[in-house]
Scaffold this motif. Structure first.
Motif, short mmCIF file in Angstrom:
data_model
loop_
_atom_site.label_atom_id
_atom_site.label_comp_id
_atom_site.label_asym_id
_atom_site.label_seq_id
_atom_site.Cartn_x
_atom_site.Cartn_y
_atom_site.Cartn_z
N UNK A 186 -36.55 18.34 6.04
CA UNK A 186 -36.76 19.50 5.16
C UNK A 186 -36.98 20.78 5.96
N UNK A 187 -37.49 20.64 7.19
CA UNK A 187 -37.78 21.81 8.01
C UNK A 187 -36.77 22.01 9.14
N UNK A 188 -35.61 21.38 9.00
CA UNK A 188 -34.48 21.50 9.95
C UNK A 188 -34.93 21.37 11.41
N UNK A 189 -35.76 20.38 11.66
CA UNK A 189 -36.21 20.06 13.01
C UNK A 189 -35.32 18.95 13.56
N UNK A 190 -34.70 19.17 14.69
CA UNK A 190 -33.89 18.12 15.31
C UNK A 190 -34.83 17.08 15.92
N UNK A 191 -34.56 15.80 15.65
CA UNK A 191 -35.46 14.74 16.08
C UNK A 191 -34.77 13.77 17.03
N UNK A 192 -35.53 13.39 18.06
CA UNK A 192 -35.08 12.39 19.03
C UNK A 192 -36.15 11.31 19.08
N UNK A 193 -35.74 10.06 19.03
CA UNK A 193 -36.67 8.93 19.17
C UNK A 193 -36.37 8.19 20.46
N UNK A 194 -37.43 7.85 21.21
CA UNK A 194 -37.30 6.87 22.29
C UNK A 194 -38.02 5.61 21.84
N UNK A 195 -37.40 4.48 22.07
CA UNK A 195 -37.94 3.21 21.57
C UNK A 195 -37.44 2.08 22.47
N UNK A 211 -32.74 7.06 21.91
CA UNK A 211 -32.57 6.53 23.26
C UNK A 211 -33.35 5.22 23.36
N UNK A 212 -32.68 4.14 23.75
CA UNK A 212 -33.39 2.90 24.04
C UNK A 212 -33.94 2.99 25.46
N UNK A 213 -35.23 2.74 25.60
CA UNK A 213 -35.89 2.90 26.90
C UNK A 213 -36.70 1.65 27.24
N UNK A 214 -37.08 1.57 28.50
CA UNK A 214 -38.00 0.51 28.93
C UNK A 214 -39.41 0.86 28.46
N UNK A 274 -43.94 5.23 29.95
CA UNK A 274 -43.70 6.63 29.62
C UNK A 274 -42.76 7.34 30.60
N UNK A 275 -42.32 6.64 31.64
CA UNK A 275 -41.47 7.29 32.64
C UNK A 275 -40.14 7.77 32.03
N UNK A 276 -39.47 6.90 31.30
CA UNK A 276 -38.18 7.28 30.72
C UNK A 276 -38.32 8.30 29.58
N UNK A 277 -39.27 8.13 28.65
CA UNK A 277 -39.46 9.18 27.64
C UNK A 277 -39.74 10.55 28.25
N UNK A 278 -40.50 10.58 29.34
CA UNK A 278 -40.80 11.86 29.99
C UNK A 278 -39.52 12.48 30.55
N UNK A 279 -38.69 11.67 31.19
CA UNK A 279 -37.43 12.19 31.73
C UNK A 279 -36.53 12.73 30.62
N UNK A 280 -36.51 12.02 29.50
CA UNK A 280 -35.67 12.45 28.37
C UNK A 280 -36.19 13.75 27.77
#
Length: 379
Positions: free
Chosen positions: A20-29, A44-47, A50-56
């Motif tokens: 509703x607020x036109x926010x682009x969303x990314x999930x790491x999981x 993004x599928x990650x291990x 927090x190392x990979x989510x931080x890089x993303x």
């Protein structure tokens, strides 16, 4: 505006708001089969970790990070990531820092924090694996005792005993535990929001009476606001809010936290049990009672639009009930139905066979009437 969400399981709480607020969303999981992945714009599928989510977060040049983590284990790693992203990259993260997360994640450190800051907490002792019999026997002569490990949640590592013979093999597998005096009274939770040094406590939630069998609050009927017979509830609820503010400010919590207490019927006092520096299982009933949706507030924080004064002005005072229903035939258990539609309304949430219905009423009588109309049982 682009926001990275760490974890998919709780994303349905905020998916409609971001659309509703036109926010682009990314999930790491880390689990590619996790629910809600398709609700985001990018995944993004990650291990684990927090190392990979931080890089993303850095690679995608996000405007903020919201950890949607409902367990304690990763919170210290989240806090370490927060320090790097905020200091070196200017990316805000809606979570607490390392000191606060470390204290909240360890029940022994939490207890010491309460003692150091004159916050009422049940009498407790640290017991070692090889030196517990005499002290435990002495404690049990006065009241039942709650045995807890330093880490764990959802009732894991907790045992309530009334006599030493019931301890059994509890001390197998670890070196020390907390022995805490069992209090006869009412379990209470209060969620608190804090960002940029501004703290907003929400509504004290009544999670039922304390029980010797250690029944988990998720299996009990919850009510809000807290209402205890024979107590000045306005005064008591305000005292709980003040306790929440003191804890949040002293610990420098950020984002959201859930503070658990017990109201002791014998002393008429509130005793703090633990602090969970993460989204709480009471967020639905809190939303029903206050019209404040915790996950949306986290998004506002990292988006730079969180306004505590505006939030105070829009907090409502509804009555609410939350009832475990197991499985309930309804098409409403999805992201399109995560907000209440009016003064007397309801939502359903939770995984299959563990669903709960949360009801809002303009009075407790009307909330109860809605429960009766839905043919669900109350305590």
């Amino acid at each position: 505006m682009k926001i990275l969400f760490i974890g998919a399981r709780l994303f349905d709480d905020v998916a409609l708001y971001t659309k509703q607020n036109t926010i682009k969303t990314i999930i790491t999981e880390s689990n590619s089969e996790s629910p809600n992945l398709k609700l985001s714009d990018q995944f993004f599928e990650v291990s684990r970790g927090m190392e990979e989510p931080m890089k993303i977060a850095i690679q995608e040049e996000v405007d903020g990070v919201v950890p949607l983590i409902g367990v304690d284990g990763p919170l210290v790693d989240v806090a370490k990531m927060k320090e790097i992203l905020e200091k070196d990259h200017g990316i805000p993260v809606a979570s607490s820092g390392v000191k606060a997360a470390s204290i909240c994640a360890d029940k022994i450190k939490t207890k010491q924090f309460f003692v150091d800051n004159s916050i009422e907490t049940p009498e407790f002792f640290k017991l070692s694996k090889n030196n517990n019999a005499n002290l435990l026997t002495k404690l049990l002569s006065k009241s039942p005792v709650v045995l807890k490990q330093g880490s764990g949640q959802g009732g894991s590592g907790i045992k309530i005993v009334s006599k030493f013979e019931e301890v059994g093999n509890y001390f197998d597998g670890f070196d020390e535990t907390l022995a805490e005096k069992f209090l006869e009274g009412y379990e209470v939770s209060i969620e608190v929001l804090r960002w940029n040094g501004k703290t907003i406590p929400l509504v004290p939630v009544h999670k039922g009476k304390t029980t010797i069998n250690g029944l988990h609050p998720l299996k009990k009927v919850k009510k809000a606001p807290l209402d205890i017979d024979g107590v000045d509830n306005d005064l008591n609820n305000e005292e709980i809010r003040k306790i929440a503010i003191k804890i949040a400010d002293t610990l420098n919590l950020e984002g959201t936290a859930d503070i658990d207490l017990i109201f002791d019927m014998k002393t008429g006092k509130n005793y703090v049990i633990e602090i969970n520096a993460r989204p709480s299982g009471t967020r639905y009933i809190t939303g029903a009672a206050t019209n404040v949706y915790i996950m949306q507030e986290l998004v506002k924080m990292v988006s730079g639009v969180w306004d505590p004064s505006e939030l105070r002005d829009r907090i409502k005072n509804y009555s609410s009930i939350e009832v475990p229903v197991g499985s309930y035939s309804s098409s409403k258990n999805n992201y399109k139905f995560r907000e209440f539609s009016g003064e007397n309304s309801w939502i359903i949430h939770g995984p299959e066979n563990h669903e709960r219905i949360t009801i809002r009423g303009d009075s407790m009588a009307n909330a109860v009437k809605t429960a009766e109309d839905l043919k669900i049982l109350l305590e």
